[in-house]
Motif scaffolding. Structure first.
Motif, PDB file in Angstrom:
ATOM      1  N   VAL A  37      28.338  39.616  49.150  1.00  0.00           N
ATOM      2  CA  VAL A  37      29.220  38.539  49.620  1.00  0.00           C
ATOM      3  C   VAL A  37      28.376  37.479  50.347  1.00  0.00           C
ATOM      4  O   VAL A  37      27.647  37.815  51.286  1.00  0.00           O
ATOM      5  CB  VAL A  37      30.301  39.087  50.571  1.00  0.00           C
ATOM      6  N   PRO A  38      28.436  36.227  49.903  1.00  0.00           N
ATOM      7  CA  PRO A  38      27.724  35.162  50.642  1.00  0.00           C
ATOM      8  C   PRO A  38      28.455  34.849  51.966  1.00  0.00           C
ATOM      9  O   PRO A  38      29.685  34.712  51.980  1.00  0.00           O
ATOM     10  CB  PRO A  38      27.772  33.974  49.690  1.00  0.00           C
ATOM     11  N   VAL A  39      27.702  34.755  53.028  1.00  0.00           N
ATOM     12  CA  VAL A  39      28.293  34.487  54.361  1.00  0.00           C
ATOM     13  C   VAL A  39      27.436  33.439  55.102  1.00  0.00           C
ATOM     14  O   VAL A  39      26.290  33.201  54.750  1.00  0.00           O
ATOM     15  CB  VAL A  39      28.383  35.775  55.208  1.00  0.00           C
ATOM     16  N   GLU A  40      28.070  32.853  56.116  1.00  0.00           N
ATOM     17  CA  GLU A  40      27.348  32.024  57.075  1.00  0.00           C
ATOM     18  C   GLU A  40      27.395  32.715  58.427  1.00  0.00           C
ATOM     19  O   GLU A  40      28.386  33.381  58.761  1.00  0.00           O
ATOM     20  CB  GLU A  40      27.974  30.626  57.177  1.00  0.00           C
ATOM     21  N   THR A  41      26.323  32.558  59.187  1.00  0.00           N
ATOM     22  CA  THR A  41      26.202  33.312  60.449  1.00  0.00           C
ATOM     23  C   THR A  41      25.899  32.374  61.628  1.00  0.00           C
ATOM     24  O   THR A  41      25.553  31.216  61.456  1.00  0.00           O
ATOM     25  CB  THR A  41      25.080  34.354  60.342  1.00  0.00           C
ATOM     26  N   SER A  42      26.017  32.980  62.807  1.00  0.00           N
ATOM     27  CA  SER A  42      25.648  32.292  64.056  1.00  0.00           C
ATOM     28  C   SER A  42      25.150  33.359  65.019  1.00  0.00           C
ATOM     29  O   SER A  42      25.345  34.562  64.779  1.00  0.00           O
ATOM     30  CB  SER A  42      26.844  31.540  64.652  1.00  0.00           C
ATOM     31  N   LEU A  43      24.538  32.917  66.122  1.00  0.00           N
ATOM     32  CA  LEU A  43      23.979  33.865  67.090  1.00  0.00           C
ATOM     33  C   LEU A  43      24.928  34.058  68.264  1.00  0.00           C
ATOM     34  O   LEU A  43      25.662  33.152  68.666  1.00  0.00           O
ATOM     35  CB  LEU A  43      22.627  33.352  67.618  1.00  0.00           C
ATOM     36  N   VAL A  44      24.884  35.254  68.813  1.00  0.00           N
ATOM     37  CA  VAL A  44      25.625  35.553  70.043  1.00  0.00           C
ATOM     38  C   VAL A  44      24.792  35.031  71.242  1.00  0.00           C
ATOM     39  O   VAL A  44      23.581  35.256  71.289  1.00  0.00           O
ATOM     40  CB  VAL A  44      25.876  37.063  70.193  1.00  0.00           C
ATOM     41  N   ASN A  45      25.450  34.340  72.147  1.00  0.00           N
ATOM     42  CA  ASN A  45      24.771  33.826  73.340  1.00  0.00           C
ATOM     43  C   ASN A  45      25.315  34.506  74.591  1.00  0.00           C
ATOM     44  O   ASN A  45      26.516  34.800  74.684  1.00  0.00           O
ATOM     45  CB  ASN A  45      24.969  32.312  73.479  1.00  0.00           C
ATOM     46  N   ALA A  46      24.426  34.745  75.530  1.00  0.00           N
ATOM     47  CA  ALA A  46      24.850  35.248  76.840  1.00  0.00           C
ATOM     48  C   ALA A  46      24.959  34.065  77.793  1.00  0.00           C
ATOM     49  O   ALA A  46      24.037  33.260  77.902  1.00  0.00           O
ATOM     50  CB  ALA A  46      23.855  36.273  77.377  1.00  0.00           C
ATOM     51  N   GLY A  47      26.075  33.934  78.459  1.00  0.00           N
ATOM     52  CA  GLY A  47      26.245  32.800  79.373  1.00  0.00           C
ATOM     53  C   GLY A  47      27.647  32.756  79.926  1.00  0.00           C
ATOM     54  O   GLY A  47      28.360  33.762  79.958  1.00  0.00           O
ATOM     55  N   SER A  48      28.051  31.559  80.367  1.00  0.00           N
ATOM     56  CA  SER A  48      29.368  31.374  80.976  1.00  0.00           C
ATOM     57  C   SER A  48      30.217  30.511  80.064  1.00  0.00           C
ATOM     58  O   SER A  48      29.733  29.556  79.465  1.00  0.00           O
ATOM     59  CB  SER A  48      29.243  30.708  82.350  1.00  0.00           C
ATOM     60  N   LEU A  49      31.474  30.843  79.987  1.00  0.00           N
ATOM     61  CA  LEU A  49      32.421  30.093  79.180  1.00  0.00           C
ATOM     62  C   LEU A  49      33.021  28.995  80.055  1.00  0.00           C
ATOM     63  O   LEU A  49      33.652  29.275  81.072  1.00  0.00           O
ATOM     64  CB  LEU A  49      33.531  30.996  78.656  1.00  0.00           C
ATOM     65  N   THR A  50      32.775  27.744  79.691  1.00  0.00           N
ATOM     66  CA  THR A  50      33.255  26.601  80.469  1.00  0.00           C
ATOM     67  C   THR A  50      34.088  25.695  79.594  1.00  0.00           C
ATOM     68  O   THR A  50      34.099  25.818  78.366  1.00  0.00           O
ATOM     69  CB  THR A  50      32.082  25.799  81.060  1.00  0.00           C
ATOM     70  N   GLY A  51      34.757  24.753  80.275  1.00  0.00           N
ATOM     71  CA  GLY A  51      35.559  23.786  79.550  1.00  0.00           C
ATOM     72  C   GLY A  51      35.942  22.636  80.448  1.00  0.00           C
ATOM     73  O   GLY A  51      35.846  22.728  81.675  1.00  0.00           O
ATOM     74  N   ASN A  52      36.343  21.561  79.841  1.00  0.00           N
ATOM     75  CA  ASN A  52      36.787  20.391  80.593  1.00  0.00           C
ATOM     76  C   ASN A  52      38.299  20.373  80.670  1.00  0.00           C
ATOM     77  O   ASN A  52      38.983  20.424  79.655  1.00  0.00           O
ATOM     78  CB  ASN A  52      36.301  19.088  79.943  1.00  0.00           C
ATOM     79  N   GLN A  53      38.794  20.267  81.940  1.00  0.00           N
ATOM     80  CA  GLN A  53      40.229  20.132  82.152  1.00  0.00           C
ATOM     81  C   GLN A  53      40.536  18.653  82.347  1.00  0.00           C
ATOM     82  O   GLN A  53      39.910  17.981  83.167  1.00  0.00           O
ATOM     83  CB  GLN A  53      40.659  20.926  83.390  1.00  0.00           C
ATOM     84  N   LEU A 435      29.270  37.569  76.997  1.00  0.00           N
ATOM     85  CA  LEU A 435      28.764  37.264  75.655  1.00  0.00           C
ATOM     86  C   LEU A 435      29.675  36.242  75.016  1.00  0.00           C
ATOM     87  O   LEU A 435      30.915  36.390  75.045  1.00  0.00           O
ATOM     88  CB  LEU A 435      28.711  38.534  74.803  1.00  0.00           C
ATOM     89  N   LEU A 436      29.096  35.196  74.465  1.00  0.00           N
ATOM     90  CA  LEU A 436      29.860  34.118  73.860  1.00  0.00           C
ATOM     91  C   LEU A 436      29.635  34.111  72.362  1.00  0.00           C
ATOM     92  O   LEU A 436      28.486  34.115  71.890  1.00  0.00           O
ATOM     93  CB  LEU A 436      29.438  32.776  74.445  1.00  0.00           C
ATOM     94  N   VAL A 437      30.758  34.111  71.625  1.00  0.00           N
ATOM     95  CA  VAL A 437      30.687  34.075  70.162  1.00  0.00           C
ATOM     96  C   VAL A 437      31.553  32.918  69.697  1.00  0.00           C
ATOM     97  O   VAL A 437      32.528  32.549  70.359  1.00  0.00           O
ATOM     98  CB  VAL A 437      31.180  35.400  69.543  1.00  0.00           C
ATOM     99  N   PRO A 438      31.229  32.324  68.521  1.00  0.00           N
ATOM    100  CA  PRO A 438      32.122  31.301  67.980  1.00  0.00           C
ATOM    101  C   PRO A 438      33.510  31.878  67.755  1.00  0.00           C
ATOM    102  O   PRO A 438      33.659  33.007  67.266  1.00  0.00           O
ATOM    103  CB  PRO A 438      31.443  30.905  66.665  1.00  0.00           C
ATOM    104  N   THR A 439      34.509  31.143  68.165  1.00  0.00           N
ATOM    105  CA  THR A 439      35.889  31.639  68.083  1.00  0.00           C
ATOM    106  C   THR A 439      36.255  32.005  66.648  1.00  0.00           C
ATOM    107  O   THR A 439      36.976  32.986  66.398  1.00  0.00           O
ATOM    108  CB  THR A 439      36.855  30.584  68.638  1.00  0.00           C
ATOM    109  N   GLU A 440      35.733  31.242  65.677  1.00  0.00           N
ATOM    110  CA  GLU A 440      36.074  31.509  64.270  1.00  0.00           C
ATOM    111  C   GLU A 440      35.493  32.823  63.767  1.00  0.00           C
ATOM    112  O   GLU A 440      35.905  33.338  62.727  1.00  0.00           O
ATOM    113  CB  GLU A 440      35.562  30.366  63.406  1.00  0.00           C
ATOM    114  N   ALA A 441      34.531  33.418  64.521  1.00  0.00           N
ATOM    115  CA  ALA A 441      33.937  34.680  64.086  1.00  0.00           C
ATOM    116  C   ALA A 441      34.833  35.877  64.395  1.00  0.00           C
ATOM    117  O   ALA A 441      34.656  36.955  63.822  1.00  0.00           O
ATOM    118  CB  ALA A 441      32.572  34.870  64.759  1.00  0.00           C
ATOM    119  N   VAL A 442      35.779  35.710  65.321  1.00  0.00           N
ATOM    120  CA  VAL A 442      36.617  36.831  65.751  1.00  0.00           C
ATOM    121  C   VAL A 442      37.794  36.969  64.793  1.00  0.00           C
ATOM    122  O   VAL A 442      38.555  36.010  64.575  1.00  0.00           O
ATOM    123  CB  VAL A 442      37.108  36.619  67.186  1.00  0.00           C
TER     124      VAL A 442
END
Length: 527
Positions: A37-53, A435-442
């Motif tokens: 199966v062909p797939v696209e990947t990304s790396l898991v990052n360790a850090g803090s989840l932030t956002g702009n309110q 651990l931060l992962v792209p939301t689309e990976a879950v």
């Protein structure tokens, strides 16, 4: 809801793409070969989840200045229009100042008259002081004249008495008196010599510390007493000799009685003159006090005149309306030829070199603001984003339970206007150290959130615990997942645990996107 819809559309697009790729690759593969199966990947990052309110705000002028002259006069000129930008000190309007000019001239004339009054009052005080001083000097001379007249009177009485006593005495008695006076003088001189020797001896003893200061002073007093005795003896001898001379001459008792009467009259006149001088001194001192009061009154009048001049000058200055600071004309009241009554501002200026973005925040949002902190401010209507400084955080809520917050932003180019919509973009940390992962990976497998880890061209299903999900990244916790792990972000819906995969991820050349991928913190922006 909008986020879920976009996500479903993305998933369906990926499914169609990968079904097509899988069908193409499987046309030449036998039924016994495992499908890759062909797939696209990304790396898991360790850090803090932030956002702009994003918090809605409205811009306001940093300050408004109402220009309200304190005079009533006709408007002669209005040199600006509503919306004009003005500089500090610029003349904006001119009122009729004819009456004000006349009033100022009158007040200045009154001020000069008040100054002249003070000059005259001070001159009067100096004259009164000079008269009082002259009277005091004359009084001292009068005391001397009284003492002299009294002494002359007493001497005249003595002369008369002596003349009467000596008139019946013989020359022999007078000569014995002279001889006795001479002996007394010799005795007094010897006593003085003895006292002086005793004083000199006492001085030596005192210098050697053998007698006290008091004993030395007693010796010195003895010398003075001896001198007085010598003087007294000399006076007695002189009197005796005079007496002898008078006896030798013919006595004139009537003349001596006339001398006594004349001396008495002179003494009385001197005492009367002193009384008159004392009266003059009292009058002079009263004149000094009166002059001092006149000076106080004149100074008070001068101060009132000075205040009146200042008020007239201020009124005249009010006739020329100047901009106290640079800004923009927000409102105008009055046209040339109309009477200005001072009831409302003739002009209102707004300082627009900087603006306040004012927002009403909830108690929960209040902790995001601290005076002095910098925040990003976005202006959607002009598609501009800048940085502002929090200048005010309300300590009490308004009637709606909200807390006003003010953020000052620079507006040097005047591109922003008061009253436009703004958005305060507050960066908030949702989850720290995860651990931060792209939301689309879950994805959800058998009711549990999971991701596929791609390692050695094999996909391994790993269950994760979702801590917080945002549009771009999701904070997760998993024992079999680590910082730097490779996970599948495209094609995961065609995978099963242990499936063979081929990583077809394209390497992005854009440096900015590469930097974002390497960023340890990640998050999304709330709409």
């Amino acid at each position: 809801m909008k986020k879920d819809t976009l996500r479903v559309i993305g998933v369906l697009a990926c499914c169609i793409t990968f079904v097509f790729l899988a069908a193409c690759q499987s046309t030449d593969v036998g039924t016994d070969t495992e499908e890759v199966v062909p797939v696209e990947t990304s790396l898991v990052n360790a850090g803090s989840l932030t956002g702009n309110q994003s918090i809605s705000a409205t811009t306001e002028a940093l300050s408004e200045v109402a220009l309200t002259p304190s005079i009533n006069a006709e408007i002669m000129e209005v040199r600006v229009d509503k919306g004009d930008t003005v500089e500090e000190g610029q003349v904006l309007a001119v009122l009729d100042d004819t009456d004000l000019q006349h009033a100022l001239e009158q007040e200045r004339a009154a001020y000069e008259r008040a100054k002249s009054t003070i000059t005259m009052a001070e001159a009067g005080e100096r004259g009164a002081q000079a008269n009082a001083e002259q009277s005091r000097v004359a009084l001292e001379n009068a005391d001397h004249a009284i003492n002299q007249a009294r002494e002359q009177y007493e001497q005249a009485q003595t002369n008369l008495k002596q003349a009467k006593e000596n008139q019946g005495n013989s020359m022999e008695q007078a000569e014995r008196s002279v001889a006795s006076a001479e002996r007394s003088l010799e005795t007094a001189k010897r006593g003085l010599e003895t006292a002086e020797r005793e004083r000199d001896r006492s001085q030596q003893l005192f210098d050697n510390g053998l007698i006290s200061k008091q004993e030395l002073e007693q010796a010195e007093e003895a010398v003075e007493d001896a001198k007085d005795n010598v003087q007294s003896a000399e006076d007695s001898l002189s009197d005796a000799e005079d007496n002898l001379e008078e006896i030798q001459q013919e006595y004139d008792i009537e003349l001596l009685e006339s001398d006594v009467e004349q001396a008495r009259l002179q003494w009385e006149e001197a005492k009367d003159a002193k009384k008159e001088l004392q009266t003059s001194i009292d009058s002079a001192e009263a004149a000094v006090d009166e002059a001092g009061g006149s000076i106080d009154d004149a100074n008070a009048a001068l101060e009132q005149a000075r205040i009146a001049v200042e008020q007239a000058e201020e009124n005249l200055a009010d006739a020329v309306v100047r901009a106290p600071t640079s800004g923009k004309v927000l409102d105008m009241n009055g046209e040339p030829g109309e009477m200005y009554g001072g009831q409302e501002p003739i002009l209102t200026l707004g300082e627009l070199n900087a603006l306040h973005a004012v927002a009403n925040v909830t108690p929960n949002q209040l902790t995001l603001f601290e005076e002095g902190n910098e925040v990003s401010v976005r202006f959607p209507s002009v598609e501009t984003e800048t940085t502002g400084t929090v200048t005010h955080v309300a300590s009490t809520a308004d009637e709606n339970g909200m807390f006003p917050v003010e953020v000052q932003v620079s507006n040097a180019d005047q591109s922003l206007r008061a009253g436009i919509h703004a958005e305060l973009l507050i960066e908030e940390t949702y989850v720290k150290d995860s651990l931060l992962v792209p939301t689309e990976a879950v994805i959800t497998m058998e009711g549990e959130p999971s991701v596929f880890v791609a390692e050695d061209n094999t996909a391994e299903l790993v269950s994760v615990e979702v801590i917080r999900e945002e549009s771009d990244y999701t904070a997760v916790r998993a024992d079999d997942l680590a910082d730097g792990s490779t996970i599948v972000v495209r094609g995961q819906y065609f995978l099963t645990d242990g499936a063979a995969v081929e990583d077809v991820t394209e390497i992005e050349d854009d440096s900015e996107e590469a930097e974002e991928a390497a960023e340890p913190d990640a998050g999304g922006e709330d709409a």
